[in-house]
Design a protein around this motif. Structure first.
Motif, PDB file in Angstrom:
ATOM      1  N   HIS A 116       0.840  -1.199   0.000  1.00  0.00           N
ATOM      2  CA  HIS A 116       0.000   0.000   0.000  1.00  0.00           C
ATOM      3  C   HIS A 116       0.879   1.254   0.000  1.00  0.00           C
ATOM      4  O   HIS A 116       0.569   2.246  -0.673  1.00  0.00           O
ATOM      5  CB  HIS A 116      -0.938  -0.007   1.198  1.00  0.00           C
ATOM      6  N   LEU A 117       1.986   1.208   0.729  1.00  0.00           N
ATOM      7  CA  LEU A 117       2.923   2.337   0.709  1.00  0.00           C
ATOM      8  C   LEU A 117       3.479   2.559  -0.695  1.00  0.00           C
ATOM      9  O   LEU A 117       3.641   3.701  -1.130  1.00  0.00           O
ATOM     10  CB  LEU A 117       4.065   2.102   1.705  1.00  0.00           C
ATOM     11  N   VAL A 118       3.760   1.473  -1.406  1.00  0.00           N
ATOM     12  CA  VAL A 118       4.250   1.579  -2.789  1.00  0.00           C
ATOM     13  C   VAL A 118       3.189   2.250  -3.658  1.00  0.00           C
ATOM     14  O   VAL A 118       3.491   3.154  -4.446  1.00  0.00           O
ATOM     15  CB  VAL A 118       4.636   0.190  -3.350  1.00  0.00           C
ATOM     16  N   GLU A 119       1.935   1.835  -3.505  1.00  0.00           N
ATOM     17  CA  GLU A 119       0.847   2.440  -4.277  1.00  0.00           C
ATOM     18  C   GLU A 119       0.715   3.924  -3.968  1.00  0.00           C
ATOM     19  O   GLU A 119       0.500   4.742  -4.861  1.00  0.00           O
ATOM     20  CB  GLU A 119      -0.476   1.718  -4.004  1.00  0.00           C
ATOM     21  N   LEU A 120       0.850   4.271  -2.693  1.00  0.00           N
ATOM     22  CA  LEU A 120       0.776   5.685  -2.318  1.00  0.00           C
ATOM     23  C   LEU A 120       1.932   6.472  -2.940  1.00  0.00           C
ATOM     24  O   LEU A 120       1.749   7.600  -3.392  1.00  0.00           O
ATOM     25  CB  LEU A 120       0.792   5.832  -0.791  1.00  0.00           C
ATOM     26  N   ALA A 121       3.108   5.882  -2.956  1.00  0.00           N
ATOM     27  CA  ALA A 121       4.270   6.552  -3.538  1.00  0.00           C
ATOM     28  C   ALA A 121       4.114   6.717  -5.052  1.00  0.00           C
ATOM     29  O   ALA A 121       4.513   7.737  -5.608  1.00  0.00           O
ATOM     30  CB  ALA A 121       5.550   5.776  -3.222  1.00  0.00           C
ATOM     31  N   LEU A 122       3.534   5.728  -5.711  1.00  0.00           N
ATOM     32  CA  LEU A 122       3.356   5.792  -7.158  1.00  0.00           C
ATOM     33  C   LEU A 122       2.298   6.807  -7.569  1.00  0.00           C
ATOM     34  O   LEU A 122       2.396   7.423  -8.621  1.00  0.00           O
ATOM     35  CB  LEU A 122       2.977   4.415  -7.717  1.00  0.00           C
TER      36      LEU A 122
END
Length: 119
Positions: A8-14
């Motif tokens: 989810h952190l990766v999705e937020l960063a993207l």
């Protein structure tokens, strides 16, 4: 307190999709949690670097076997005698971004495991 999942952190960063209610809740948590905040900041920096990367940023051209494996993975009928003749720059940038993202996720997992062991 449940931490935000690494994916989810990766999705937020993207920031590829419109924010959802889950994203809003996760960002509220990130604001209050130093650990999740640090991870999101690191991932955001990696994504920004990957999105601005140029082919010249690579230390050397990838070997032919890399293109052969990519070609085999995309289509079993693809001729794998060397690199593709010409790919638009956006494909190269996407490949660089994926490599950088995979590295970032791996670093985040290692960071989290080391942090958990130190407790």
């Amino acid at each position: 307190m449940a931490h935000v999942e690494p994916a989810h952190l990766v999705e937020l960063a993207l920031r590829n999709a419109a924010p959802t209610e889950a994203d809003t809740a996760a960002l509220r948590h990130v604001e209050q949690c130093a650990r999740c905040g640090d991870e999101l900041r690191m991932l955001t920096r990696v994504v920004a670097a990957a999105r601005t990367a140029q082919l010249v940023d690579l230390p050397t051209a990838p070997p032919d076997r890399v293109w052969q494996r990519i070609s085999r993975g995309l289509s079993p009928e693809t001729d794998t005698h060397g690199p593709p003749p010409h790919h638009p720059d956006h494909w190269k940038r996407a490949l660089l971004a994926l490599l950088a993202l995979a590295t970032a996720v791996g670093a985040a997992v290692v960071h989290r495991r080391l942090h958990e062991r130190s407790r």
